[in-house]
Design an enzyme around this catalytic site. Structure first.
Site, PDB file in Angstrom:
ATOM      1  N   SER A 130       0.567  -1.236  -0.252  1.00 12.87           N
ATOM      2  CA  SER A 130      -0.123   0.001  -0.080  1.00 12.87           C
ATOM      3  C   SER A 130       0.790   1.171  -0.071  1.00 12.87           C
ATOM      4  CB  SER A 130      -0.963  -0.110   1.248  1.00 12.87           C
ATOM      5  OG  SER A 130      -2.097   1.009   0.898  1.00 12.87           O
ATOM      6  N   ASP A 174      -8.991  -6.211  -5.089  1.00 14.55           N
ATOM      7  CA  ASP A 174      -8.803  -4.918  -4.452  1.00 14.55           C
ATOM      8  C   ASP A 174      -9.408  -3.793  -4.852  1.00 14.55           C
ATOM      9  OD1 ASP A 174      -7.366  -2.716  -3.361  1.00 14.55           O
ATOM     10  OD2 ASP A 174      -5.562  -3.455  -3.412  1.00 14.55           O
ATOM     11  N   HIS A 204      -8.120  -5.181  -0.692  1.00 12.48           N
ATOM     12  CA  HIS A 204      -6.858  -4.541  -0.314  1.00 12.48           C
ATOM     13  C   HIS A 204      -5.880  -5.085   0.878  1.00 12.48           C
ATOM     14  CE1 HIS A 204      -3.790  -1.370  -0.696  1.00 12.48           C
ATOM     15  NE2 HIS A 204      -4.108  -1.250   0.509  1.00 12.48           N
TER      16      HIS A 204
END
EC number: 2.3.1.31
Length: 381
Positions: free
Chosen positions: A142, A310, A340
């Site tokens: 991320s 995601d 995610h």
């Protein structure tokens, strides 16, 4: 001489006066870190793996990646020295909006906006203060993946390889929109006080709760949420009454309330705003001739990981990276209903991928550009 703090001890390292990419100054900046495993080697050849945390993460990688970091695990602390920093702008030891300003008050609204490149530049200064000028690998998911990707482009000689997880080459308009809505929820809270709520009140709790609920919905998969909660009422509550009442909730509402309040307890709203804005500014193509040119210029062996469900960073964004990176080690897909956050929850799949990543860089796998070409333009098998 490389000097590291005791294992699993949160330690602050001064990096001096820091200048941001946009020209602001942060005098006397510090970066906080923890290390796991013993350092072996020297400043230029060692066993260091730098792990980059996500937006609201911290240095406690043994907690949020507990199945992957430790003796005998994928990131084996009997073989590697795993170092995790708290990003500049954060609230877990590194200089951020809640930190003390040189004048004795808090930084608050005076803390400058940051870019992902700023976070990497600060981290490089931190490593140099430790006496480290090269690391074995850099891994991040991320926001941490954005940092790992920028590391490979800003300082291509500093690492043997990077693993970039669940992120894109730049923020999309959708990502900027959804993240700006989260920032707006916080800054519109009357208790925000233009960012100067420190010492005035407990902060923009209502806005932070709303922002986290919105963010959390992008971190999880639609299928997972529906399978877990559907239209079930929270136990002892009735959301189907004659009038709407905030204390009569669906189970999913209770879950989001719980997740939001947990974040309020452990994370500063000012840091949330600063680091979310840094993600909005993420664009590896800026000032490098565009995305594809920037990616193709990469010479650092790069492994990519995405998640099939995601919502925040859809898998097609990792596919785009894989088609354009100049030195691709591989592209891997986590198959999970979680969305995610799967890179944090799918320990078995991530274990296999990280072990593969370590093996590839230790074996000296031949680099390719993702199209079967080596960086010099010759075909490889």
């Amino acid at each position: 001489m490389v000097a590291l703090a005791p294992a699993n001890s949160l330690t602050q390292v001064g990096i001096g006066n820091f200048s941001t990419e946009a020209g602001a100054e942060i005098p006397g900046a510090t970066i906080a870190y923890r290390r796991f495993g013993e350092f072996q080697g020297n400043a230029y050849s060692n066993n260091v793996i730098l792990v980059e945390h996500a937006l609201t993460g911290d240095t406690c990688v043994d907690s949020w990646w507990d199945g992957l970091v430790g003796p005998g695990k994928a990131l084996d602390t009997e073989r590697f020295c795993v170092i995790v920093t708290n990003a500049l702008g954060g609230c877990h030891g590194s200089t951020g909006p809640s930190s003390e300003h040189p004048d004795g008050n808090r930084w608050g609204s005076r803390f400058p906006a940051l870019s992902i490149r700023d976070l990497v530049h600060a981290e490089k200064a931190f490593l140099e203060r430790l006496g480290i000028y090269h690391v074995h690998a850099i891994i991040g998911g991320s926001m941490g993946g954005a940092r790992a990707l920028e590391w490979s482009l800003l300082f291509p000689t500093i690492t043997d390889a990077v693993c970039v997880i669940a992120v894109s080459a730049r923020a999309s308009a959708w990502q900027i929109g959804i993240q700006s809505a989260q920032i707006s929820a916080i800054t519109r809270d009357p208790d925000w006080h233009e960012g100067d709520y420190y010492g005035v009140c407990d902060g923009p709790i209502t806005g932070m709760v709303a922002a986290r609920k919105l963010a959390h919905l992008t971190y999880r998969g639609e299928m997972e949420m529906d399978e877990r909660f559907g239209t079930i009422a929270q136990q002892g509550e009735n959301p189907l009454g004659a009038f709407r009442r905030p204390d009569q909730r669906f189970a999913v509402e209770s879950y989001l309330d719980y997740q939001a309040l947990k974040l309020v307890e452990r994370f500063d709203a000012g840091s949330f705003v600063i680091l979310t804005e840094a993600l909005n500014r993420h664009d590896v193509g800026r000032d490098r001739g565009g995305l594809n040119k920037a990616l193709y210029s990469s010479r650092v062996p790069t492994m990519l990981v995405g998640v099939d469900t995601d919502i925040l960073y859809p898998f097609h964004q990792q596919e785009h990276l894989s088609r354009n990176l100049g030195n691709l080690l591989g592209l891997h897909k986590l198959v999970s209903p979680v969305g995610h956050d799967a890179f944090l929850t799918e320990t078995r799949q991530m274990d296999r991928i990280l072990r593969m990543f370590i093996n590839k860089i230790n074996d000296g796998a031949e680099p390719t550009d993702g199209f079967g070409h080596d960086p010099e333009g010759e075909w490889t098998i």
